[in-house]
Design an enzyme around this catalytic site. Structure first.
Site, mmCIF file in Angstrom:
data_model
loop_
_atom_site.group_PDB
_atom_site.id
_atom_site.type_symbol
_atom_site.label_atom_id
_atom_site.label_comp_id
_atom_site.label_asym_id
_atom_site.label_seq_id
_atom_site.Cartn_x
_atom_site.Cartn_y
_atom_site.Cartn_z
ATOM 1 N N ASP A 89 0.833 -1.194 0.000
ATOM 2 C CA ASP A 89 0.000 0.000 0.000
ATOM 3 C C ASP A 89 0.871 1.249 0.000
ATOM 4 O OD1 ASP A 89 0.666 -0.827 2.747
ATOM 5 O OD2 ASP A 89 -0.387 0.993 3.335
ATOM 6 N N GLU A 152 0.079 -0.720 5.749
ATOM 7 C CA GLU A 152 1.119 -0.241 6.647
ATOM 8 C C GLU A 152 1.014 1.253 6.886
ATOM 9 O OE1 GLU A 152 5.007 1.330 7.942
ATOM 10 O OE2 GLU A 152 3.898 1.780 6.110
#
Length: 466
Positions: A89, A152
């Protein structure tokens, strides 16, 4: 046998870059408003996870998709498992880019795109390090779990899900920070400062908006104001912009004055690397006679938060000899006259402090600014692996051998997946002296550095599992 790790990495340069570009084209920003059972964190993280696992399956690795929350690339056999924890991400692109943030461009030896340095570039370099070991057919005595997280940059739900449903690695690293190594990470906790909204009088704050995420220094800040004399405000605004390290613009829209300030985004682990547009706009507005919740919101931002990353204005500045300073980032500012306002404050705290210490310090401003606080969650406690641990020693030795540089452990304010393992560290991939563009516009990583990192990862992984 002697292995020329640098030669092996260089021979895979084109393949590495092609695979990386396929990842960088994916706008893998978490968006749960578009979630589905197959994409629990939104279509972007799912697409990023699917693509990385597709690459690994192509190369003959065993891959597992853990319910769309995380992924695993498995290699080797043995009683112990080395974990390599990466993430697919990315942060929202934000404004200020010179190129399309999701159309990677190589210019002057650097590849530009959101995720180039955080964390798709380093993740791909670490993956190619593992791939080199596999393709050379080197004997290993331990397992490797190359684990892919999907959020994250926000709440780590994907990696938490993995650790609840899959075996925990015995030790490992995250390729999501800096070389030579990060063996200590500060604690991380976030509070919302909350304000009432009603305000009237000569100056009224209709809306204030700044920031994208709590772990970013806001680049942009916008406000809509109602006042009796816009010409005077505009003149003072122009003077303010000329005297400060920001740029700005004004406009009159639907009878309201629109103000826009542009600073510089940066990672919240070190707020001084950015220019907080939200606090600068608050400082400008603080000279005018607002009242009610708007006055509290503006004054708190201008008088307590502006240029105070070390929280001296709250009398809670603190420094630990090993882990460094307690820091604060004002990441998100929201205000409207109907619903009130909030300012999201993200703290990176060393050993010797804790969320209770921070909460008590914040309360010193509660009565003066009529502010209340809400803690998001328990956050993350400080994490430290001693430099004499075999994991740290091995990786530092590899770095020294390949670079010829002296190298020691370091502690940072950023939080990486490395802290999820008791014996976990962050290892690369940013080299000393390279500008840190994580979470900023025009994020980049030097291409040669990715190849250097892949060689270091290959040797480091092999030394840990042979």
């Amino acid at each position: 046998m002697a292995i020329d790790w640098k030669k092996e990495a260089e021979s895979r340069r084109d393949d590495l870059l092609n695979d990386l570009k396929s990842m960088l084209r994916i706008e893998s920003v978490r968006d749960e408003s578009k979630k589905t059972p197959e994409a629990p964190l939104g279509p972007g993280p799912k697409a990023g996870l699917d693509q990385f696992l597709k690459i690994a399956a192509r190369d003959g690795f065993k891959t597992t998709n853990i319910d769309g929350m995380a992924g695993e690339i498995a290699f080797g056999e043995g009683d112990e498992t080395l974990g390599i924890l990466a993430h697919v991400d990315v942060m929202p692109a934000g404004k200020g880019w010179n190129t399309d943030p999701f159309n990677p461009v190589i210019k002057d030896g650097k590849i530009y795109a959101r995720g180039a340095s955080d964390d798709k570039g380093p993740s791909m370099a670490a993956y190619y390090g593992l791939k080199i070991i596999k393709e050379l057919g080197l004997p290993v005595s331990k397992k490797v779990a190359f684990i892919l997280g999907t959020d994250e940059e926000s709440s780590w739900r994907g990696m938490d899900y993995y650790f609840k449903n899959m075996p925990e690695p015995d030790f490992g690293f995250s390729p999501d920070a800096f070389f030579p190594i990060i063996n200590g990470e500060k604690g991380n906790v976030t509070f919302d400062a909350q304000f009432k909204g009603a305000n009237d009088g000569e100056y009224q704050l209709i809306k204030f908006d700044s920031g994208l995420r709590e772990n970013m220094v806001p680049r942009d800040a916008e406000a809509w104001v109602s006042a009796s004399n816009y010409d005077s405000m505009i003149h003072k605004f122009d003077e303010f912009i000329a005297e400060n390290p920001v740029v700005g613009e004004t406009d009159i829209r639907d009878g309201k004055l629109y103000l826009h300030v542009i600073g510089k985004a940066a990672h919240a682990q070190e707020p001084t690397r950015g220019i907080n547009a939200g606090t600068y706009l608050a400082v400008f507005l603080n000279q005018f006679d607002f009242n009610g919740g708007a006055k509290d919101f503006i004054s708190f931002a201008a008088e307590k938060l502006h240029l105070d990353s070390r929280v001296k204005n709250f009398d809670m500045n603190y420094t630990d000899d090993v882990m460094g300073d307690l820091t604060m980032n004002a990441g998100i500012f929201k205000f409207d006259s109907q619903n009130g306002g909030s300012i999201t404050l993200n703290f990176r705290y060393p050993q010797g402090t804790d969320p209770e210490y921070i909460s008590k310090g914040l309360e010193t401003a509660a009565n003066q600014y009529h502010v209340t606080y809400k803690q998001h969650d328990g956050g993350m406690v400080p994490h430290y692996v001693p430099e004499d641990d075999p994991l740290v020693k091995t990786l530092l030795d590899v770095y020294r051998e390949q670079t010829g540089q002296d190298a020691h452990g370091q502690v940072v304010g950023g939080g990486t997946y490395g802290r999820l393992m008791k014996r976990g560290v962050a290892f690369g991939a940013m080299f000393p002296g390279v500008p840190d563009t994580m979470h900023q516009a025009n994020e980049f990583v030097p291409v040669d550095d990715l190849i250097r990192a892949a060689a270091i990862y290959a040797q480091g992984i092999y030394e840990l599992i042979k």
